[in-house]
Design a protein around this motif. Structure first.
Motif, PDB file in Angstrom:
ATOM      1  N   SER A  58       1.539  18.001   1.920  1.00 36.29           N
ATOM      2  CA  SER A  58       3.072  17.454   2.480  1.00 36.29           C
ATOM      3  C   SER A  58       3.823  17.120   1.406  1.00 36.29           C
ATOM      4  O   SER A  58       5.368  17.338   1.374  1.00 36.29           O
ATOM      5  CB  SER A  58       3.595  17.490   3.320  1.00 36.29           C
ATOM      6  OG  SER A  58       3.163  16.536   3.699  1.00 36.29           O
ATOM      7  N   GLY A  59       3.469  15.759   0.298  1.00 35.20           N
ATOM      8  CA  GLY A  59       3.877  14.619  -0.213  1.00 35.20           C
ATOM      9  C   GLY A  59       5.003  13.987   0.195  1.00 35.20           C
ATOM     10  O   GLY A  59       5.323  13.195   0.059  1.00 35.20           O
ATOM     11  N   GLU A  60       4.662  14.306   1.498  1.00 33.86           N
ATOM     12  CA  GLU A  60       5.018  12.550   2.185  1.00 33.86           C
ATOM     13  C   GLU A  60       4.264  11.556   1.570  1.00 33.86           C
ATOM     14  O   GLU A  60       2.955  11.076   1.937  1.00 33.86           O
ATOM     15  CB  GLU A  60       5.171  12.980   3.901  1.00 33.86           C
ATOM     16  CG  GLU A  60       5.603  14.153   4.334  1.00 33.86           C
ATOM     17  CD  GLU A  60       5.292  13.956   5.952  1.00 33.86           C
ATOM     18  OE1 GLU A  60       5.458  13.036   6.317  1.00 33.86           O
ATOM     19  OE2 GLU A  60       5.083  15.885   6.180  1.00 33.86           O
ATOM     20  N   GLY A  61       5.458  10.275   1.660  1.00 35.62           N
ATOM     21  CA  GLY A  61       4.399   9.031   1.469  1.00 35.62           C
ATOM     22  C   GLY A  61       4.699   8.189   2.422  1.00 35.62           C
ATOM     23  O   GLY A  61       6.255   8.309   3.647  1.00 35.62           O
ATOM     24  N   GLU A  62       3.848   7.327   2.515  1.00 37.26           N
ATOM     25  CA  GLU A  62       4.147   5.844   3.086  1.00 37.26           C
ATOM     26  C   GLU A  62       4.144   4.956   2.207  1.00 37.26           C
ATOM     27  O   GLU A  62       2.721   4.443   1.896  1.00 37.26           O
ATOM     28  CB  GLU A  62       3.583   5.885   4.251  1.00 37.26           C
ATOM     29  CG  GLU A  62       3.375   5.136   5.666  1.00 37.26           C
ATOM     30  CD  GLU A  62       2.270   4.689   6.815  1.00 37.26           C
ATOM     31  OE1 GLU A  62       2.608   5.537   7.863  1.00 37.26           O
ATOM     32  OE2 GLU A  62       1.358   4.570   7.072  1.00 37.26           O
ATOM     33  N   ILE A  63       5.247   3.699   2.403  1.00 34.95           N
ATOM     34  CA  ILE A  63       4.969   2.428   1.505  1.00 34.95           C
ATOM     35  C   ILE A  63       4.440   1.353   2.836  1.00 34.95           C
ATOM     36  O   ILE A  63       5.486   1.372   3.907  1.00 34.95           O
ATOM     37  CB  ILE A  63       5.658   1.772   1.235  1.00 34.95           C
ATOM     38  CG1 ILE A  63       5.777   2.808   0.002  1.00 34.95           C
ATOM     39  CG2 ILE A  63       5.618   0.763   0.880  1.00 34.95           C
ATOM     40  CD1 ILE A  63       7.005   3.351  -1.042  1.00 34.95           C
ATOM     41  N   THR A  64       3.445   0.838   3.213  1.00 33.46           N
ATOM     42  CA  THR A  64       3.159  -0.501   4.525  1.00 33.46           C
ATOM     43  C   THR A  64       3.091  -2.291   2.952  1.00 33.46           C
ATOM     44  O   THR A  64       2.443  -1.853   2.771  1.00 33.46           O
ATOM     45  CB  THR A  64       1.626  -0.274   4.454  1.00 33.46           C
ATOM     46  OG1 THR A  64       1.590   1.060   5.324  1.00 33.46           O
ATOM     47  CG2 THR A  64       1.901  -1.339   5.575  1.00 33.46           C
ATOM     48  N   TRP A  65       3.333  -2.809   3.679  1.00 32.76           N
ATOM     49  CA  TRP A  65       3.994  -4.711   3.435  1.00 32.76           C
ATOM     50  C   TRP A  65       2.729  -5.040   3.725  1.00 32.76           C
ATOM     51  O   TRP A  65       3.020  -4.759   5.568  1.00 32.76           O
ATOM     52  CB  TRP A  65       5.512  -4.446   3.513  1.00 32.76           C
ATOM     53  CG  TRP A  65       6.125  -4.452   3.395  1.00 32.76           C
ATOM     54  CD1 TRP A  65       7.107  -2.834   3.178  1.00 32.76           C
ATOM     55  CD2 TRP A  65       6.683  -4.196   1.266  1.00 32.76           C
ATOM     56  NE1 TRP A  65       7.556  -2.794   1.894  1.00 32.76           N
ATOM     57  CE2 TRP A  65       7.715  -3.140   0.755  1.00 32.76           C
ATOM     58  CE3 TRP A  65       5.799  -4.985   0.549  1.00 32.76           C
ATOM     59  CZ2 TRP A  65       8.007  -3.806  -0.130  1.00 32.76           C
ATOM     60  CZ3 TRP A  65       6.878  -5.255  -0.832  1.00 32.76           C
ATOM     61  CH2 TRP A  65       7.687  -4.370  -1.212  1.00 32.76           C
ATOM     62  N   ASP A  66       2.271  -5.420   3.490  1.00 33.15           N
ATOM     63  CA  ASP A  66       1.572  -6.707   4.146  1.00 33.15           C
ATOM     64  C   ASP A  66       0.932  -8.053   3.631  1.00 33.15           C
ATOM     65  O   ASP A  66       1.421  -8.070   2.011  1.00 33.15           O
ATOM     66  CB  ASP A  66      -0.729  -6.203   4.007  1.00 33.15           C
ATOM     67  CG  ASP A  66      -1.520  -7.256   4.289  1.00 33.15           C
ATOM     68  OD1 ASP A  66      -0.945  -8.121   5.458  1.00 33.15           O
ATOM     69  OD2 ASP A  66      -2.298  -7.394   4.266  1.00 33.15           O
ATOM     70  N   LYS A 107       0.751  -1.119   0.297  1.00 30.51           N
ATOM     71  CA  LYS A 107       0.034  -0.221  -0.282  1.00 30.51           C
ATOM     72  C   LYS A 107       0.646   1.484  -0.448  1.00 30.51           C
ATOM     73  O   LYS A 107       2.486   1.268   0.191  1.00 30.51           O
ATOM     74  CB  LYS A 107      -0.576   0.022   1.264  1.00 30.51           C
ATOM     75  CG  LYS A 107      -2.088  -1.347   1.306  1.00 30.51           C
ATOM     76  CD  LYS A 107      -3.279  -1.029   2.935  1.00 30.51           C
ATOM     77  CE  LYS A 107      -3.087  -2.684   2.994  1.00 30.51           C
ATOM     78  NZ  LYS A 107      -4.405  -2.041   3.970  1.00 30.51           N
ATOM     79  N   ASN A 108       0.454   2.524  -0.680  1.00 31.23           N
ATOM     80  CA  ASN A 108       1.385   3.501  -0.777  1.00 31.23           C
ATOM     81  C   ASN A 108      -0.106   4.847  -0.447  1.00 31.23           C
ATOM     82  O   ASN A 108      -1.109   5.027  -1.213  1.00 31.23           O
ATOM     83  CB  ASN A 108       1.563   3.824  -2.157  1.00 31.23           C
ATOM     84  CG  ASN A 108       2.308   4.906  -2.728  1.00 31.23           C
ATOM     85  OD1 ASN A 108       3.172   5.105  -1.204  1.00 31.23           O
ATOM     86  ND2 ASN A 108       3.435   5.593  -3.874  1.00 31.23           N
ATOM     87  N   ASN A 109       0.713   5.221   0.743  1.00 36.61           N
ATOM     88  CA  ASN A 109      -0.189   6.221   1.017  1.00 36.61           C
ATOM     89  C   ASN A 109       0.914   8.123   0.898  1.00 36.61           C
ATOM     90  O   ASN A 109       1.847   7.408   1.145  1.00 36.61           O
ATOM     91  CB  ASN A 109      -0.311   6.172   2.640  1.00 36.61           C
ATOM     92  CG  ASN A 109      -1.419   4.438   2.881  1.00 36.61           C
ATOM     93  OD1 ASN A 109      -1.949   4.815   2.487  1.00 36.61           O
ATOM     94  ND2 ASN A 109      -1.452   4.489   3.478  1.00 36.61           N
ATOM     95  N   VAL A 110      -0.387   9.074   0.352  1.00 36.91           N
ATOM     96  CA  VAL A 110       0.839  10.099   0.131  1.00 36.91           C
ATOM     97  C   VAL A 110      -0.204  11.356   0.226  1.00 36.91           C
ATOM     98  O   VAL A 110      -1.699  11.177   0.407  1.00 36.91           O
ATOM     99  CB  VAL A 110       0.726  10.296  -1.881  1.00 36.91           C
ATOM    100  CG1 VAL A 110       1.377  11.321  -1.810  1.00 36.91           C
ATOM    101  CG2 VAL A 110       1.841   9.098  -2.331  1.00 36.91           C
ATOM    102  N   VAL A 111       0.380  12.486   1.821  1.00 33.85           N
ATOM    103  CA  VAL A 111      -0.229  12.985   2.686  1.00 33.85           C
ATOM    104  C   VAL A 111      -0.163  14.258   1.000  1.00 33.85           C
ATOM    105  O   VAL A 111       1.048  14.596   0.437  1.00 33.85           O
ATOM    106  CB  VAL A 111       0.269  13.660   3.166  1.00 33.85           C
ATOM    107  CG1 VAL A 111      -0.346  14.777   3.834  1.00 33.85           C
ATOM    108  CG2 VAL A 111       0.369  12.328   4.418  1.00 33.85           C
ATOM    109  N   LEU A 112      -1.344  14.338   0.307  1.00 31.20           N
ATOM    110  CA  LEU A 112      -0.864  15.351  -0.905  1.00 31.20           C
ATOM    111  C   LEU A 112      -0.704  16.525  -0.414  1.00 31.20           C
ATOM    112  O   LEU A 112      -0.221  17.727  -1.123  1.00 31.20           O
ATOM    113  CB  LEU A 112      -2.575  15.982  -1.883  1.00 31.20           C
ATOM    114  CG  LEU A 112      -2.728  14.308  -1.850  1.00 31.20           C
ATOM    115  CD1 LEU A 112      -4.206  14.705  -2.695  1.00 31.20           C
ATOM    116  CD2 LEU A 112      -2.007  13.790  -3.298  1.00 31.20           C
TER     117      LEU A 112
END
Length: 106
Positions: free
Chosen positions: A11-19, A4-9
């Protein structure tokens, strides 16, 4: 494995979550042990001893690659040599000697 790739529009910060889920061919949950025990002889035709083995894996190219790592094989080899030294000294009633390492230990 799902990513899963989550991006805060703002600030442009991103987070990748592995399941990651482990399933067998029938879809049932699969538990992979982290370690198992081998009962093997450290030396040819010697007495077997129990040696822990770490089980590791990684996914590479869509396939699971399994890696087995003996846990501290040096300790088990040294223990077997010491047992053999004591046994031979006892059976022969002769003195036994141990040397010292030529290289200093780290």
């Amino acid at each position: 494995t799902r990513v899963k790739n989550n991006v805060v529009l703002q600030s442009g910060e991103g987070e990748i979550t592995w399941d990651e889920e482990h399933r067998d061919a029938q879809g049932n949950k699969l538990t992979v042990p982290g370690m198992f025990i081998l009962s093997i002889a450290p030396f040819f035709m010697g007495d077997p001893t129990r040696i822990p083995v770490r089980l590791r894996y990684r996914v590479s190219g869509g396939k699971v690659v399994w890696i087995c790592q003996l846990y501290r094989p040096d300790v088990h080899i040294t223990q077997q040599v010491m047992r053999d030294l004591e046994r031979v000294a006892h059976e022969t009633e002769l003195p036994h000697f141990q040397g010292t390492p030529e290289m200093p230990s780290a």
